[in-house]
Design a protein around this motif. Structure first.
Motif, PDB file in Angstrom:
ATOM      1  N   PRO A  36       1.183  10.765  -0.008  1.00  0.00           N
ATOM      2  CA  PRO A  36       0.358  11.818  -0.541  1.00  0.00           C
ATOM      3  C   PRO A  36      -1.174  11.580  -0.421  1.00  0.00           C
ATOM      4  O   PRO A  36      -1.984  11.257  -1.223  1.00  0.00           O
ATOM      5  CB  PRO A  36       0.462  11.751  -2.222  1.00  0.00           C
ATOM      6  N   TRP A  37      -1.558  11.502   0.925  1.00  0.00           N
ATOM      7  CA  TRP A  37      -2.723  11.228   1.468  1.00  0.00           C
ATOM      8  C   TRP A  37      -3.799  11.827   0.899  1.00  0.00           C
ATOM      9  O   TRP A  37      -5.006  11.276   0.791  1.00  0.00           O
ATOM     10  CB  TRP A  37      -2.755  11.437   3.105  1.00  0.00           C
ATOM     11  N   HIS A  38      -3.643  13.200   0.482  1.00  0.00           N
ATOM     12  CA  HIS A  38      -4.620  14.251  -0.212  1.00  0.00           C
ATOM     13  C   HIS A  38      -5.123  13.623  -1.548  1.00  0.00           C
ATOM     14  O   HIS A  38      -6.291  13.970  -1.806  1.00  0.00           O
ATOM     15  CB  HIS A  38      -4.064  15.380  -0.288  1.00  0.00           C
TER      16      HIS A  38
ATOM     17  N   SER B  97     -14.327   9.874 -13.272  1.00  0.00           N
ATOM     18  CA  SER B  97     -14.223   9.564 -14.555  1.00  0.00           C
ATOM     19  C   SER B  97     -13.110  10.069 -15.250  1.00  0.00           C
ATOM     20  O   SER B  97     -12.718   9.615 -16.174  1.00  0.00           O
ATOM     21  CB  SER B  97     -15.539   9.790 -15.377  1.00  0.00           C
ATOM     22  N   VAL B  98     -12.659  11.263 -14.889  1.00  0.00           N
ATOM     23  CA  VAL B  98     -11.646  11.991 -15.363  1.00  0.00           C
ATOM     24  C   VAL B  98     -10.122  11.137 -15.249  1.00  0.00           C
ATOM     25  O   VAL B  98      -9.453  11.210 -16.040  1.00  0.00           O
ATOM     26  CB  VAL B  98     -11.459  13.451 -14.858  1.00  0.00           C
ATOM     27  N   PHE B  99     -10.094  10.462 -14.085  1.00  0.00           N
ATOM     28  CA  PHE B  99      -9.063   9.562 -13.777  1.00  0.00           C
ATOM     29  C   PHE B  99      -8.772   8.176 -14.258  1.00  0.00           C
ATOM     30  O   PHE B  99      -8.066   7.454 -14.074  1.00  0.00           O
ATOM     31  CB  PHE B  99      -8.699   9.456 -12.426  1.00  0.00           C
ATOM     32  N   ASP B 100     -10.105   7.751 -14.764  1.00  0.00           N
ATOM     33  CA  ASP B 100      -9.772   6.185 -15.416  1.00  0.00           C
ATOM     34  C   ASP B 100      -9.344   6.264 -16.630  1.00  0.00           C
ATOM     35  O   ASP B 100      -9.735   6.948 -17.453  1.00  0.00           O
ATOM     36  CB  ASP B 100     -11.495   5.781 -15.738  1.00  0.00           C
TER      37      ASP B 100
ATOM     38  N   VAL C 196      -6.969   8.706  -6.668  1.00  0.00           N
ATOM     39  CA  VAL C 196      -7.668   7.377  -6.638  1.00  0.00           C
ATOM     40  C   VAL C 196      -8.625   7.209  -5.393  1.00  0.00           C
ATOM     41  O   VAL C 196      -8.700   7.905  -4.510  1.00  0.00           O
ATOM     42  CB  VAL C 196      -6.563   6.396  -6.656  1.00  0.00           C
ATOM     43  N   THR C 197      -9.259   6.070  -5.305  1.00  0.00           N
ATOM     44  CA  THR C 197     -10.177   5.837  -4.285  1.00  0.00           C
ATOM     45  C   THR C 197      -9.372   4.992  -3.405  1.00  0.00           C
ATOM     46  O   THR C 197      -8.305   4.200  -3.685  1.00  0.00           O
ATOM     47  CB  THR C 197     -11.475   5.126  -4.871  1.00  0.00           C
ATOM     48  N   TYR C 198      -9.700   4.672  -2.108  1.00  0.00           N
ATOM     49  CA  TYR C 198      -9.293   3.708  -1.074  1.00  0.00           C
ATOM     50  C   TYR C 198      -9.494   2.321  -1.735  1.00  0.00           C
ATOM     51  O   TYR C 198      -8.456   1.466  -1.500  1.00  0.00           O
ATOM     52  CB  TYR C 198     -10.093   3.753  -0.056  1.00  0.00           C
ATOM     53  N   GLY C 199     -10.250   1.883  -2.339  1.00  0.00           N
ATOM     54  CA  GLY C 199     -10.656   0.761  -3.042  1.00  0.00           C
ATOM     55  C   GLY C 199      -9.743   0.426  -4.273  1.00  0.00           C
ATOM     56  O   GLY C 199      -9.127  -0.655  -4.135  1.00  0.00           O
ATOM     57  N   GLN C 200      -9.446   1.451  -4.893  1.00  0.00           N
ATOM     58  CA  GLN C 200      -8.332   1.168  -6.019  1.00  0.00           C
ATOM     59  C   GLN C 200      -6.902   0.881  -5.509  1.00  0.00           C
ATOM     60  O   GLN C 200      -6.234  -0.017  -5.743  1.00  0.00           O
ATOM     61  CB  GLN C 200      -8.367   2.486  -6.801  1.00  0.00           C
ATOM     62  N   VAL C 201      -6.686   1.574  -4.415  1.00  0.00           N
ATOM     63  CA  VAL C 201      -5.567   1.454  -3.760  1.00  0.00           C
ATOM     64  C   VAL C 201      -5.336  -0.113  -3.298  1.00  0.00           C
ATOM     65  O   VAL C 201      -4.139  -0.596  -3.398  1.00  0.00           O
ATOM     66  CB  VAL C 201      -5.085   2.389  -2.789  1.00  0.00           C
ATOM     67  N   ALA C 202      -6.379  -0.520  -2.492  1.00  0.00           N
ATOM     68  CA  ALA C 202      -6.427  -1.655  -1.964  1.00  0.00           C
ATOM     69  C   ALA C 202      -6.318  -2.785  -2.948  1.00  0.00           C
ATOM     70  O   ALA C 202      -5.517  -3.582  -2.763  1.00  0.00           O
ATOM     71  CB  ALA C 202      -7.717  -2.197  -1.258  1.00  0.00           C
ATOM     72  N   ARG C 203      -6.931  -2.452  -4.097  1.00  0.00           N
ATOM     73  CA  ARG C 203      -6.859  -3.338  -5.330  1.00  0.00           C
ATOM     74  C   ARG C 203      -5.484  -3.605  -6.020  1.00  0.00           C
ATOM     75  O   ARG C 203      -5.078  -4.469  -6.096  1.00  0.00           O
ATOM     76  CB  ARG C 203      -8.075  -2.975  -6.352  1.00  0.00           C
ATOM     77  N   MET C 204      -4.962  -2.324  -6.367  1.00  0.00           N
ATOM     78  CA  MET C 204      -3.633  -2.163  -6.791  1.00  0.00           C
ATOM     79  C   MET C 204      -2.499  -2.955  -5.807  1.00  0.00           C
ATOM     80  O   MET C 204      -1.345  -3.619  -6.231  1.00  0.00           O
ATOM     81  CB  MET C 204      -3.162  -0.871  -7.009  1.00  0.00           C
TER      82      MET C 204
ATOM     83  N   VAL D  68       1.025  -1.121   0.128  1.00  0.00           N
ATOM     84  CA  VAL D  68       0.026   0.085   0.106  1.00  0.00           C
ATOM     85  C   VAL D  68       0.709   1.258   0.214  1.00  0.00           C
ATOM     86  O   VAL D  68       0.518   2.197  -0.838  1.00  0.00           O
ATOM     87  CB  VAL D  68      -0.999   0.038   1.354  1.00  0.00           C
ATOM     88  N   VAL D  69       2.037   1.262   0.755  1.00  0.00           N
ATOM     89  CA  VAL D  69       2.833   2.435   0.892  1.00  0.00           C
ATOM     90  C   VAL D  69       3.575   2.713  -0.527  1.00  0.00           C
ATOM     91  O   VAL D  69       3.580   3.645  -1.014  1.00  0.00           O
ATOM     92  CB  VAL D  69       3.762   2.089   1.951  1.00  0.00           C
ATOM     93  N   ARG D  70       3.849   1.407  -1.173  1.00  0.00           N
ATOM     94  CA  ARG D  70       4.358   1.598  -2.413  1.00  0.00           C
ATOM     95  C   ARG D  70       3.373   2.122  -3.586  1.00  0.00           C
ATOM     96  O   ARG D  70       3.764   3.135  -4.256  1.00  0.00           O
ATOM     97  CB  ARG D  70       4.939   0.384  -2.859  1.00  0.00           C
ATOM     98  N   VAL D  71       1.932   1.677  -3.589  1.00  0.00           N
ATOM     99  CA  VAL D  71       1.376   2.132  -4.499  1.00  0.00           C
ATOM    100  C   VAL D  71       1.022   3.682  -4.252  1.00  0.00           C
ATOM    101  O   VAL D  71       0.747   4.306  -5.159  1.00  0.00           O
ATOM    102  CB  VAL D  71      -0.146   1.271  -4.273  1.00  0.00           C
ATOM    103  N   LEU D  72       0.735   4.098  -2.760  1.00  0.00           N
ATOM    104  CA  LEU D  72       0.678   5.206  -2.458  1.00  0.00           C
ATOM    105  C   LEU D  72       1.658   6.206  -3.046  1.00  0.00           C
ATOM    106  O   LEU D  72       1.411   7.414  -3.572  1.00  0.00           O
ATOM    107  CB  LEU D  72       0.235   5.739  -1.082  1.00  0.00           C
ATOM    108  N   LYS D  73       2.745   6.003  -2.793  1.00  0.00           N
ATOM    109  CA  LYS D  73       3.690   6.845  -3.208  1.00  0.00           C
ATOM    110  C   LYS D  73       3.992   6.911  -4.870  1.00  0.00           C
ATOM    111  O   LYS D  73       4.622   8.035  -5.150  1.00  0.00           O
ATOM    112  CB  LYS D  73       5.189   6.455  -2.978  1.00  0.00           C
ATOM    113  N   GLU D  74       3.406   6.165  -5.690  1.00  0.00           N
ATOM    114  CA  GLU D  74       3.430   6.057  -6.955  1.00  0.00           C
ATOM    115  C   GLU D  74       2.080   7.059  -7.552  1.00  0.00           C
ATOM    116  O   GLU D  74       2.056   7.235  -8.911  1.00  0.00           O
ATOM    117  CB  GLU D  74       3.460   4.931  -7.756  1.00  0.00           C
ATOM    118  N   ILE D  75       1.385   7.465  -6.688  1.00  0.00           N
ATOM    119  CA  ILE D  75       0.258   8.259  -7.135  1.00  0.00           C
ATOM    120  C   ILE D  75       0.748   9.612  -7.854  1.00  0.00           C
ATOM    121  O   ILE D  75       1.289  10.300  -6.920  1.00  0.00           O
ATOM    122  CB  ILE D  75      -1.042   8.541  -6.273  1.00  0.00           C
ATOM    123  N   PRO D  76       0.668   9.974  -8.998  1.00  0.00           N
ATOM    124  CA  PRO D  76       1.343  11.169  -9.276  1.00  0.00           C
ATOM    125  C   PRO D  76       0.480  12.389  -9.208  1.00  0.00           C
ATOM    126  O   PRO D  76      -0.702  12.438  -8.829  1.00  0.00           O
ATOM    127  CB  PRO D  76       1.360  11.017 -10.973  1.00  0.00           C
TER     128      PRO D  76
END
Length: 99
Positions: A53-55, A95-98, A21-29, A8-16
């Protein structure tokens, strides 16, 4: 750190910047699609320590899920500073981020 937490930490750090993203998307990734609440806990306890990048994480409806007004306003301000647009009802149009 547990393997899921580390992922999760790795995925979060990669959000540009400028992306949401949503909490569920992070969990899935991170490999556990039903662990959105765990993502919330990880964000709450590890954001500062790991510079996450919690925000850039919102709920499945595109809403800022933080309950206190000061933190909610801070999250919106940070997202707007990254040119993330909000709808008239205060949600992010996911939908802008899909992609």
């Amino acid at each position: 750190m547990q393997p899921f937490t580390a992922e999760v930490v790795r995925v979060l750090k990669e959000i540009p910047e400028g992306y949401v993203v949503t909490y569920g998307q992070v969990a899935r990734m991170a490999g556990s699609p039903r662990a959105a609440r765990q993502v919330v806990r990880i964000l709450h306890t590890m954001s500062e320590k790991h510079g996450l990048p919690w925000h850039r994480v919102v709920n499945v409806r595109g809403e800022i899920a933080i309950s206190d007004d000061e933190s909610k306003n801070l999250q919106r301000m940070l997202l707007e500073s990254e040119d993330v647009l909000f709808l008239a009802d205060g949600r992010v149009d996911l939908s802008v981020f899909d992609k």
